[in-house]
Design an enzyme around this catalytic site. Structure first.
Site, short mmCIF file in Angstrom:
data_model
loop_
_atom_site.label_atom_id
_atom_site.label_comp_id
_atom_site.label_asym_id
_atom_site.label_seq_id
_atom_site.Cartn_x
_atom_site.Cartn_y
_atom_site.Cartn_z
N ASP A 188 -2.71 -3.19 -16.14
CA ASP A 188 -2.71 -2.75 -14.74
C ASP A 188 -4.13 -2.90 -14.24
O ASP A 188 -5.06 -2.36 -14.82
CB ASP A 188 -2.25 -1.29 -14.66
CG ASP A 188 -2.11 -0.83 -13.22
OD1 ASP A 188 -2.48 -1.61 -12.33
OD2 ASP A 188 -1.64 0.29 -13.00
N LYS A 189 -4.30 -3.63 -13.14
CA LYS A 189 -5.66 -3.95 -12.69
C LYS A 189 -6.41 -2.73 -12.18
O LYS A 189 -7.63 -2.67 -12.28
CB LYS A 189 -5.62 -5.01 -11.60
CG LYS A 189 -5.06 -4.51 -10.26
CD LYS A 189 -5.16 -5.56 -9.18
CE LYS A 189 -4.67 -5.02 -7.85
NZ LYS A 189 -5.54 -3.92 -7.34
#
Length: 269
Positions: free
Chosen positions: A199-200
């Site tokens: 997840d960025k």
């Protein structure tokens, strides 16, 4: 209210900027939203209300609940304490982390398999040599000692040292590429990785918004980068000063004195 003073059944009043000290079931909510990024990884605040949810609702979908470890970003509400300490969702996650098995790296599994193969091969060779000696009429005690000596000599005692040195060199080379690795075995694990799912938010980004440009009738003003220590000075025409004053006064966020973080709605921070 300190978390140690709360027990299930207590009524808690909440306002923007408050840290949630226990798991709460909301009974009143007015424009309420909470930052649950510590639990769900989502940086966007979650809107809350008093409507019930299904029994199979995931943590991020439980809009009628507030959880320990989150914070109120806007609005106000009233909740009933339903869980404290390890009985909260944060406490359950802590228990799962403590009980989780780290597992073995691919290198550790391969070394274990190699060790088993070496042991069986060594035992077989030692037994064969002892049997040949006994068949040839050699002294049984001498042949037993020879078999034991051969088995001990065949075990590669230096293998762990060689593996450690190789992994240490890999860690050093990774550090030169600005990659810090906590465990030696992770060097080989990273090399064996084929797919990474991430997840960025907070991983590839800083999980915070920054004002870069002010747009006004008189024109646009570019804000200085974070690395620039020079403070921003509003324009002499007063438009920038008025814009910033409005943004500050129409704002419920609180800034940390120690840094540039804060609590409240991410946009307002």
């Amino acid at each position: 209210v300190p978390a140690e003073d709360l027990v299930p059944g207590d009524i808690v009043l909440l306002d923007a900027g408050d840290a949630v000290s226990a798991d709460l079931r909301l009974i009143e909510a007015s424009g309420l939203a909470a930052d649950e990024s510590a639990l769900t990884g989502e940086s966007v605040a979650t809107d809350k209300n008093t409507q019930p949810v299904g029994p199979d609702a995931r943590l991020g979908e439980q809009v009628s609940m507030l959880f320990k470890g989150s914070s109120v970003t806007r609005g106000s509400g009233v909740g009933v304490v339903v869980g404290t300490g390890l009985a909260t969702e944060l406490g359950r996650m802590t228990q799962l982390v403590l009980e989780a098995d780290a597992g073995r790296s691919p290198l550790e599994r391969e070394l274990a398999r190699l060790s088993v193969q070496l042991i069986w091969a060594t035992l077989a060779v030692a037994a064969a040599i002892a049997a040949v000696g006994l068949i040839g009429g050699r002294d049984p005690i001498l042949m037993l000692q020879s078999a034991i000596a051969l088995a001990v000599a065949a075990i590669p005692e230096g293998l762990p040292i060689v593996v450690t040195l190789a992994l240490a060199r890999g860690m050093w080379r990774m550090a030169r590429q600005n990659a810090l690795i906590e465990r030696l075995s992770a060097v080989e694990t990273l090399g064996a990785t084929t797919v990474i799912l991430t997840d960025k938010t907070g991983t590839l980004t800083e999980n915070r918004m920054t004002v870069r440009r002010l747009c006004m009738p008189s024109g646009e003003i570019e804000m200085a980068a974070d690395a620039d220590p020079a403070p921003f000075r509003p324009a002499r025409d007063g438009q920038a000063e008025s814009l910033l004053r409005i943004a500050v006064l129409c704002n419920d966020a609180q800034l940390d004195r120690a840094g540039d973080g804060g609590s409240g709605d991410p946009m307002e921070v």
